[in-house]
Motif scaffolding. Structure first.
Motif, short mmCIF file in Angstrom:
data_model
loop_
_atom_site.label_atom_id
_atom_site.label_comp_id
_atom_site.label_asym_id
_atom_site.label_seq_id
_atom_site.Cartn_x
_atom_site.Cartn_y
_atom_site.Cartn_z
N PRO A 161 0.82 -1.21 0.00
CA PRO A 161 0.00 0.00 0.00
C PRO A 161 0.86 1.26 0.00
O PRO A 161 1.90 1.33 0.67
CB PRO A 161 -0.81 -0.11 1.29
CG PRO A 161 -0.74 -1.56 1.67
CD PRO A 161 0.59 -2.03 1.19
N GLN A 162 0.44 2.24 -0.75
CA GLN A 162 1.12 3.52 -0.80
C GLN A 162 0.77 4.32 0.45
O GLN A 162 -0.38 4.36 0.87
CB GLN A 162 0.71 4.29 -2.05
CG GLN A 162 1.17 5.73 -2.10
CD GLN A 162 2.68 5.84 -2.27
OE1 GLN A 162 3.27 5.18 -3.10
NE2 GLN A 162 3.29 6.68 -1.44
N SER A 163 1.76 4.97 1.03
CA SER A 163 1.54 5.81 2.19
C SER A 163 1.33 7.26 1.76
O SER A 163 1.79 7.68 0.70
CB SER A 163 2.74 5.74 3.15
OG SER A 163 2.95 4.41 3.59
N GLN B 280 -7.25 7.94 -0.95
CA GLN B 280 -7.65 6.54 -1.11
C GLN B 280 -7.99 6.23 -2.56
O GLN B 280 -7.63 5.19 -3.10
CB GLN B 280 -8.85 6.25 -0.19
CG GLN B 280 -9.22 4.78 -0.06
CD GLN B 280 -10.15 4.30 -1.17
OE1 GLN B 280 -10.80 5.10 -1.84
NE2 GLN B 280 -10.20 2.99 -1.36
N HIS B 281 -8.64 7.20 -3.22
CA HIS B 281 -8.99 7.03 -4.63
C HIS B 281 -7.73 6.92 -5.49
O HIS B 281 -7.73 6.23 -6.52
CB HIS B 281 -9.84 8.21 -5.10
CG HIS B 281 -10.22 8.17 -6.54
ND1 HIS B 281 -11.13 7.25 -7.05
CD2 HIS B 281 -9.82 8.92 -7.60
CE1 HIS B 281 -11.26 7.43 -8.34
NE2 HIS B 281 -10.49 8.44 -8.71
N GLU B 282 -6.66 7.57 -5.06
CA GLU B 282 -5.39 7.54 -5.79
C GLU B 282 -4.55 6.31 -5.44
O GLU B 282 -3.44 6.16 -5.95
CB GLU B 282 -4.60 8.81 -5.51
CG GLU B 282 -5.29 10.07 -6.03
CD GLU B 282 -4.66 11.35 -5.48
OE1 GLU B 282 -3.51 11.27 -4.99
OE2 GLU B 282 -5.32 12.40 -5.53
N ILE C 2 -13.15 1.01 9.13
CA ILE C 2 -14.00 0.42 8.10
C ILE C 2 -13.42 -0.94 7.68
O ILE C 2 -12.23 -1.05 7.37
CB ILE C 2 -14.11 1.34 6.88
CG1 ILE C 2 -14.80 2.66 7.27
CG2 ILE C 2 -14.88 0.66 5.75
CD1 ILE C 2 -14.78 3.71 6.16
N ARG C 3 -14.26 -1.96 7.68
CA ARG C 3 -13.82 -3.30 7.31
C ARG C 3 -14.66 -3.83 6.15
O ARG C 3 -15.89 -3.73 6.18
CB ARG C 3 -13.93 -4.26 8.50
CG ARG C 3 -12.96 -3.95 9.64
CD ARG C 3 -11.52 -4.21 9.19
NE ARG C 3 -10.56 -3.90 10.25
CZ ARG C 3 -9.93 -2.74 10.38
NH1 ARG C 3 -10.20 -1.76 9.51
NH2 ARG C 3 -9.07 -2.55 11.34
N ALA C 4 -14.00 -4.33 5.15
CA ALA C 4 -14.68 -4.93 4.01
C ALA C 4 -14.60 -6.45 4.11
O ALA C 4 -13.69 -7.00 4.73
CB ALA C 4 -14.05 -4.46 2.70
N HIS C 5 -15.55 -7.13 3.48
CA HIS C 5 -15.54 -8.60 3.50
C HIS C 5 -14.29 -9.13 2.83
O HIS C 5 -13.68 -10.10 3.30
CB HIS C 5 -16.80 -9.14 2.81
CG HIS C 5 -16.88 -10.63 2.80
ND1 HIS C 5 -17.05 -11.38 3.94
CD2 HIS C 5 -16.79 -11.51 1.77
CE1 HIS C 5 -17.07 -12.65 3.64
NE2 HIS C 5 -16.91 -12.78 2.31
N GLN D 257 -10.93 -3.14 1.25
CA GLN D 257 -10.98 -2.28 2.44
C GLN D 257 -10.39 -0.91 2.09
O GLN D 257 -9.29 -0.84 1.52
CB GLN D 257 -10.18 -2.92 3.57
CG GLN D 257 -10.36 -2.29 4.92
CD GLN D 257 -9.78 -3.20 5.99
OE1 GLN D 257 -10.19 -4.36 6.09
NE2 GLN D 257 -8.83 -2.68 6.75
N PRO D 258 -11.08 0.19 2.40
CA PRO D 258 -10.59 1.52 1.97
C PRO D 258 -9.19 1.84 2.47
O PRO D 258 -8.36 2.33 1.72
CB PRO D 258 -11.63 2.48 2.56
CG PRO D 258 -12.86 1.66 2.75
CD PRO D 258 -12.38 0.29 3.08
N PHE D 259 -8.95 1.57 3.76
CA PHE D 259 -7.64 1.89 4.35
C PHE D 259 -7.10 0.67 5.08
O PHE D 259 -7.83 -0.02 5.79
CB PHE D 259 -7.76 3.06 5.33
CG PHE D 259 -8.30 4.32 4.71
CD1 PHE D 259 -7.49 5.13 3.94
CD2 PHE D 259 -9.63 4.68 4.89
CE1 PHE D 259 -7.99 6.29 3.36
CE2 PHE D 259 -10.14 5.84 4.31
CZ PHE D 259 -9.32 6.63 3.54
#
Length: 303
Positions: free
Chosen positions: A8-10, A91-93, A124-127, A132-134
């Motif tokens: 992941p990019q910081s 996040q979009h980037e 926020i948690r995704a399945h 997951q956004p972050f």
């Protein structure tokens, strides 16, 4: 098919309350430059937490005459978003590791609200983990710290020595106006005042626009110290509306007017804490600490 994993990019979000005065943007922009210089190659976004201030700049963005008369104001000021918007853009980037560093003074209601927003986004948690956004988020401490803050206070005491030197040269007591609030304890201001007096041996009084210690407290301490002259400065990141009006304005209820009415010779200084490079370094250290504690790698960091 398993989704390919990637590193992941910081990214970093600099969060300021904001200011509507073009002349007081510089401390905020200086902090932005400091972060970009310390972390080259890391995306950095600016956010203003004040709804009113953001709306003001957005209105000015559509005012051709205003933009023509203020050619040196960066585009990012006219398009500034809140922390939620800045994090969403990152996040979009593709940035999923975010460190938010506020240039707030105390662990008060403004900071608590910001922490709540940042931590909620990070929770926020995704399945599916890759949706997951972050992956990781962190938020740095305010200037006067929160838990285990004594080391930060000691650093600030050292950073404020130029103010002490100016007051001593003028034979004056040093009075700071902080913002404060009426909803949470303001003990860090008292601690800072005690440490400054003990370290430098001159009268130092801190009062707040909202909450305690208030202006009446400052009056009482000046009388007890036998002061005759006062060097008056804002204990705020920028010398904006409160500094120009509540502190040094011409109205009868400004601190300048009331202190003069008490018989003091008063020298107001419209200079925010963000104009002090040593203070900005404390915020940089807070950012670094937050990233390390969250396990966020800020690639291309300083040597």
């Amino acid at each position: 098919m398993k989704h390919p994993e990637s590193v992941p990019q910081s990214a970093i979000v600099l969060a300021a309350f904001g200011t509507t005065y073009p002349a007081t943007l510089e401390p905020i922009l200086a902090m932005l430059r400091d972060i970009e210089q310390r972390y080259p190659g890391i995306p950095v976004r600016l956010a203003f937490t004040s709804n009113f201030i953001r709306r003001k700049w957005h209105e000015r963005a559509a005012d051709a005459a205003y933009r023509r008369d203020h050619p040196n104001i960066p585009q990012q000021i006219f398009a500034v978003k809140n922390v939620l918007g800045a994090m969403a853009d990152l996040q979009h980037e593709g940035c999923r590791h975010i460190v938010v560093q506020p240039v707030l003074i105390v662990d008060g209601e403004e900071y608590r609200d910001l922490v709540a927003c940042v931590e909620a986004l990070g929770a926020i948690r995704a399945h599916k983990p890759h949706l997951q956004p972050f992956a990781k988020v962190a938020i740095g401490k305010p200037l006067l710290g929160s838990f285990h803050h004594r080391e930060q206070l000691d650093a600030l005491v050292a950073a404020l020595k130029p103010d002490i030197d100016a007051a001593r040269a003028a034979g004056a007591a040093l009075v700071y106006m902080g913002h404060g609030n009426e909803h949470m304890a303001q003990g860090a201001y008292y601690e800072l005042e005690i440490l400054l007096r003990r370290q430098y041996g001159i009268p130092v009084c801190i009062g707040l626009v909202e909450g305690l210690p208030d202006f009446e407290t400052v009056q009482e301490k000046l009388v007890a110290a036998g002061a005759r002259s006062v060097l008056l400065k804002p204990l705020m990141y920028v010398a904006g509306d409160h500094a120009r009006n509540d502190m040094a304005g011409d109205e009868e209820d400004s601190w300048l007017t009331m202190l003069q009415g008490d018989g003091y010779t008063v020298t107001p200084v419209l200079e925010g804490l963000g104009q002090n490079p040593a203070v900005r370094r404390i915020f940089l250290d807070c950012l670094e600490q937050a990233a390390q504690e969250a396990g966020i790698a800020l690639e291309g960091t300083h040597g």
